[in-house]
Design an enzyme around this catalytic site. Sequence first.
Site, short mmCIF file in Angstrom:
data_model
loop_
_atom_site.label_atom_id
_atom_site.label_comp_id
_atom_site.label_asym_id
_atom_site.label_seq_id
_atom_site.Cartn_x
_atom_site.Cartn_y
_atom_site.Cartn_z
N HIS B 56 -35.77 24.22 11.91
CA HIS B 56 -37.32 24.50 12.11
C HIS B 56 -38.41 24.32 12.73
O HIS B 56 -37.59 22.37 11.96
CB HIS B 56 -37.28 25.41 11.09
CG HIS B 56 -36.27 27.26 10.37
ND1 HIS B 56 -37.33 27.85 10.24
CD2 HIS B 56 -35.71 27.39 11.21
CE1 HIS B 56 -36.21 29.18 9.99
NE2 HIS B 56 -35.27 28.49 11.01
N GLU B 58 -41.04 23.00 11.75
CA GLU B 58 -41.45 22.29 10.26
C GLU B 58 -40.98 21.83 10.35
O GLU B 58 -41.90 20.24 9.12
CB GLU B 58 -41.93 23.80 8.83
CG GLU B 58 -42.71 25.07 9.60
CD GLU B 58 -41.79 25.99 9.46
OE1 GLU B 58 -40.88 25.53 11.30
OE2 GLU B 58 -42.02 26.84 9.52
N CYS B 86 -40.73 30.07 6.68
CA CYS B 86 -39.62 30.85 5.35
C CYS B 86 -40.34 30.67 4.71
O CYS B 86 -40.44 29.08 3.85
CB CYS B 86 -38.78 31.43 6.59
SG CYS B 86 -37.46 29.02 6.57
N CYS B 89 -38.81 26.62 4.38
CA CYS B 89 -39.79 25.36 5.44
C CYS B 89 -40.94 25.56 4.22
O CYS B 89 -41.43 24.47 3.93
CB CYS B 89 -40.48 25.80 7.04
SG CYS B 89 -39.13 25.64 8.04
#
Lengths: 148, 148
Positions: B56, B58, B86, B89
């Site tokens: 992801h 992040e 999410c 993260c």
Amino acid sequence: MDSVFSDEYFMRAALNEARRAFEEEEIPVGAVIVCKNQIIARAYNMTQKLNDVTAHAEMIAFTSASNYLNSKYLTDCTLYVTLEPCNMCAGASFWTQISRIVYGASDEKRGYHQTSEYMTHPKTVVQKGVLEEECAELIREFFRRKRV
Amino acid sequence: MDSVFSDEYFMRAALNEARRAFEEEEIPVGAVIVCKNQIIARAYNMTQKLNDVTAHAEMIAFTSASNYLNSKYLTDCTLYVTLEPCNMCAGASFWTQISRIVYGASDEKRGYHQTSEYMTHPKTVVQKGVLEEECAELIREFFRRKRV
């Protein structure tokens, strides 16, 4: 002796990874991922060495297993990890849709159950307490030595 | 025009990252990490390209920022991300102890607030809704095209 392919057998492999972390002065958490009775990923906590909080054993193992299988999804795999996953790692496991997670020691402070039991994927079966005492003792010993 | 060093200014930088994801057929989420008004990390979602659910925006940004600062902790940093993080993260952000998280669009399905608002570090100030509509529209447009 553990029978071959038992949960204890694979947790010992995860414990071996945790011992490598211990030797390298990392909080001793280790993980392996197993697919069709074969270990396809081995990893241990590397947050100190890599200066990176995302380098938990489970995260490295997920990336490694995905690489091995050439698949983002680990639907036929089991994660064995010596300590209960944190929110980050449980959250990552959700995305992998991994079939099973087996962990050793519970983490009463940072384990994902402290936040919610609904952090893993609905398809993921979670089992705790395999070789719990050995997994916990390795971590306790690590912090005892740190304190000296 | 956004004033320099405003939240909107840095969110536009995150949106630029998200557009790169869009062009590469990744779900368009982008992130930047800012320290003392300087962007020290830029990243976009690479889960398809890397075949890795942990990639992801992040997560990549955290690793990159830690590498830049040579520090596991991002205590003087702000994460700008186009979509609500999410669980994975948000859980990672906890470990970084990042000062602030600013996100654009809310994620009513997989955003960490669906699980718990106590996923980030107690020291982390979270702000949502900066350039919300632009951030959300990019993702909607991505899925509209996918459906055609």
